[in-house]
Design a protein around this motif. Sequence first.
Motif, PDB file in Angstrom:
ATOM      1  N   UNK A 274       0.855  -1.188   0.000  1.00 40.73           N
ATOM      2  CA  UNK A 274       0.000   0.000   0.000  1.00 40.73           C
ATOM      3  C   UNK A 274       0.889   1.235   0.000  1.00 40.73           C
ATOM      4  N   UNK A 275       0.457   2.295  -0.683  1.00 40.53           N
ATOM      5  CA  UNK A 275       1.229   3.542  -0.697  1.00 40.53           C
ATOM      6  C   UNK A 275       1.379   4.107   0.712  1.00 40.53           C
ATOM      7  N   UNK A 276       2.575   4.591   1.031  1.00 42.90           N
ATOM      8  CA  UNK A 276       2.828   5.140   2.354  1.00 42.90           C
ATOM      9  C   UNK A 276       1.896   6.300   2.686  1.00 42.90           C
ATOM     10  N   UNK A 277       1.665   6.471   3.981  1.00 45.50           N
ATOM     11  CA  UNK A 277       0.775   7.519   4.479  1.00 45.50           C
ATOM     12  C   UNK A 277       1.485   8.875   4.455  1.00 45.50           C
ATOM     13  N   UNK A 278       0.780   9.929   4.037  1.00 47.69           N
ATOM     14  CA  UNK A 278       1.403  11.259   3.978  1.00 47.69           C
ATOM     15  C   UNK A 278       1.113  12.125   5.198  1.00 47.69           C
ATOM     16  N   UNK A 279       1.983  13.107   5.422  1.00 52.37           N
ATOM     17  CA  UNK A 279       1.606  14.283   6.182  1.00 52.37           C
ATOM     18  C   UNK A 279       0.925  15.218   5.195  1.00 52.37           C
ATOM     19  N   UNK A 280      -0.190  15.801   5.596  1.00 49.26           N
ATOM     20  CA  UNK A 280      -0.927  16.701   4.710  1.00 49.26           C
ATOM     21  C   UNK A 280      -1.161  18.022   5.430  1.00 49.26           C
ATOM     22  N   UNK A 281      -1.460  19.053   4.655  1.00 48.89           N
ATOM     23  CA  UNK A 281      -1.635  20.392   5.221  1.00 48.89           C
ATOM     24  C   UNK A 281      -2.919  21.028   4.710  1.00 48.89           C
ATOM     25  N   UNK A 282      -3.535  21.829   5.561  1.00 46.89           N
ATOM     26  CA  UNK A 282      -4.646  22.678   5.155  1.00 46.89           C
ATOM     27  C   UNK A 282      -4.049  24.018   4.750  1.00 46.89           C
ATOM     28  N   UNK A 283      -4.007  24.271   3.464  1.00 42.77           N
ATOM     29  CA  UNK A 283      -3.327  25.470   2.961  1.00 42.77           C
ATOM     30  C   UNK A 283      -4.006  26.756   3.414  1.00 42.77           C
ATOM     31  N   UNK A 284      -5.316  26.703   3.677  1.00 43.15           N
ATOM     32  CA  UNK A 284      -6.026  27.908   4.104  1.00 43.15           C
ATOM     33  C   UNK A 284      -5.618  28.337   5.505  1.00 43.15           C
ATOM     34  N   UNK A 285      -5.363  27.366   6.374  1.00 43.73           N
ATOM     35  CA  UNK A 285      -5.034  27.719   7.763  1.00 43.73           C
ATOM     36  C   UNK A 285      -3.532  27.705   8.033  1.00 43.73           C
ATOM     37  N   UNK A 286      -2.786  26.932   7.254  1.00 37.76           N
ATOM     38  CA  UNK A 286      -1.333  26.896   7.432  1.00 37.76           C
ATOM     39  C   UNK A 286      -0.664  28.042   6.682  1.00 37.76           C
ATOM     40  N   UNK A 287      -1.086  28.251   5.447  1.00 34.30           N
ATOM     41  CA  UNK A 287      -0.505  29.304   4.623  1.00 34.30           C
ATOM     42  C   UNK A 287       0.663  28.802   3.795  1.00 34.30           C
ATOM     43  N   UNK A 288       0.863  29.408   2.639  1.00 39.67           N
ATOM     44  CA  UNK A 288       1.904  28.991   1.705  1.00 39.67           C
ATOM     45  C   UNK A 288       3.297  29.131   2.301  1.00 39.67           C
ATOM     46  N   UNK A 289       3.527  30.194   3.057  1.00 40.83           N
ATOM     47  CA  UNK A 289       4.860  30.430   3.620  1.00 40.83           C
ATOM     48  C   UNK A 289       5.260  29.315   4.582  1.00 40.83           C
ATOM     49  N   UNK A 290       4.371  28.964   5.501  1.00 37.35           N
ATOM     50  CA  UNK A 290       4.697  27.910   6.459  1.00 37.35           C
ATOM     51  C   UNK A 290       4.711  26.535   5.796  1.00 37.35           C
ATOM     52  N   UNK A 291       3.891  26.360   4.776  1.00 36.62           N
ATOM     53  CA  UNK A 291       3.917  25.098   4.028  1.00 36.62           C
ATOM     54  C   UNK A 291       5.314  24.862   3.452  1.00 36.62           C
ATOM     55  N   UNK A 292       5.873  25.885   2.834  1.00 37.94           N
ATOM     56  CA  UNK A 292       7.211  25.768   2.239  1.00 37.94           C
ATOM     57  C   UNK A 292       8.276  25.529   3.315  1.00 37.94           C
TER      58      UNK A 292
END
Length: 345
Positions: A274-292
Motif C-alpha cells: 500500500x502507498x505510504x501515508x502522507x503528512x498533509x496540510x490545510x493550505x487555508x489555515x497553514x498558509x503557503x509560507x509555512x507550508x514551504x
Amino acid sequence: MRRAFSRLAVLLLLAVFAVGCSTGNANGEPEVDDVIDIVWYPNESGEDLKSSRDEIGKVIADATGKEVEHHLTTDYAIAIETLVNNNADVAFMGAQGYIEANDSNDSIQPLVVPTGPSGTLDDAVYHSWLAVNVDDQETFKKDGEFSLDTIADKSFSFVSNSSTSGFKVPSSSILAHFTEQDQYADLTEEDLMEGGSLFSQVLFGNSHQGSAVNLLSGNADVAAFCDTCVENYVEIAEGEENKVGSVYRVKDDAAEPFNKVTGSEFTLMSVTPVLNAPFVANMDTLGEEDYKKLQEALTSDEVANNASIFVPEDAEGSALFFKSGDERFAPVEDAWFDPIREINK
C-alpha cells in the motif's frame, strides 16, 4: 439505533473540538495564526508514540517559529473532519483519508511522505494484512493454501471505512474475488460493512491496533490491519516479514491495547503493498509560507538523520518511523495517490 447514536456522538465531539480549536476572521473565513495544530489518527495517538509526535512537533516549531499543539483522536472521522473544517493545520493520515479530506476541501494538500529504504518514493509502501489466529489457520486453507473463499460467513474486523490498508485495500481484494461468483455477484462495499451478506458479523477496531486486538481476543475470526501500525507490539515468530504464512507473536511487554493479549500469535493469510501515508496540510489555515518552511525542514538531511524521528531498526521502544536503509521524508504531489483513487471507482 446504535449507528445513529454513534453518528450523533461523533458530531457532538466535533462540535466540542471546533469550539476549542476554530480559527477564522469576523467573516468566518479561515486564517493563518501563531499556532500549528496537528491532528493525529487513533493509530498514532497512543502514549507509546508521544516521543515521536513531540520530536516531529519540535521540527515544525523550529521551522515556523510557532507554537505546536497536538490533537489526539479515537476516531478516523473526527481527525478527517477536524482538518477539513479548518480546525487543524497538519495531519498524518493514510492515502484514503487524504483523498476524502481533499474531496471535501481542496485546500487540503499533501506535504511529505516517508520514503522506502531506497530513500525514494519507488519503494514507499507498507503492507495491508489479513490475519487469522495461528491455531485456526487450517480453517482458512483450501488444498493447503490460504484462500479468500474461506472467509465467507466468518466474523471480520476492519479498522475504519476511512482506512486505506484497514478497509479500502482489503475490501477491494475481497470484492474482486467474490463478485466473480454467482452467489455474490451483486456484493458491494457497503455489504462488507455489516454482517449478513458475506460476513456473519463485522467489527470496526477504530485503529489498526484495535482491529488486531479484535482478532487476538477472539471477537473476530479474521482481521484487517497493517504492518507498520502494529510493529511496535509484535515480533516474528516464524517465517519472514510480510510473507503469507508467517507467524507473528505479541511481545511480552507490549503496551496497550496489546497488554491483554501478550504471547498471542497470528498468521498472515494475505499481504498487499500500500502507498505510504502522507503528512498533509490545510493550505487555508497553514498558509503557503509555512507550508514551504515545513516541506523544506521535513525533507532535510537533518531530519533524515534524526534518530528520534527515523529510529534505528534495532532500537528498543516504539516509534512512528524506523530506519532500515535511507528512509527520509520526500515531497509528494496529489497525483501520486491516484492508484488509491482508482480503487474507489
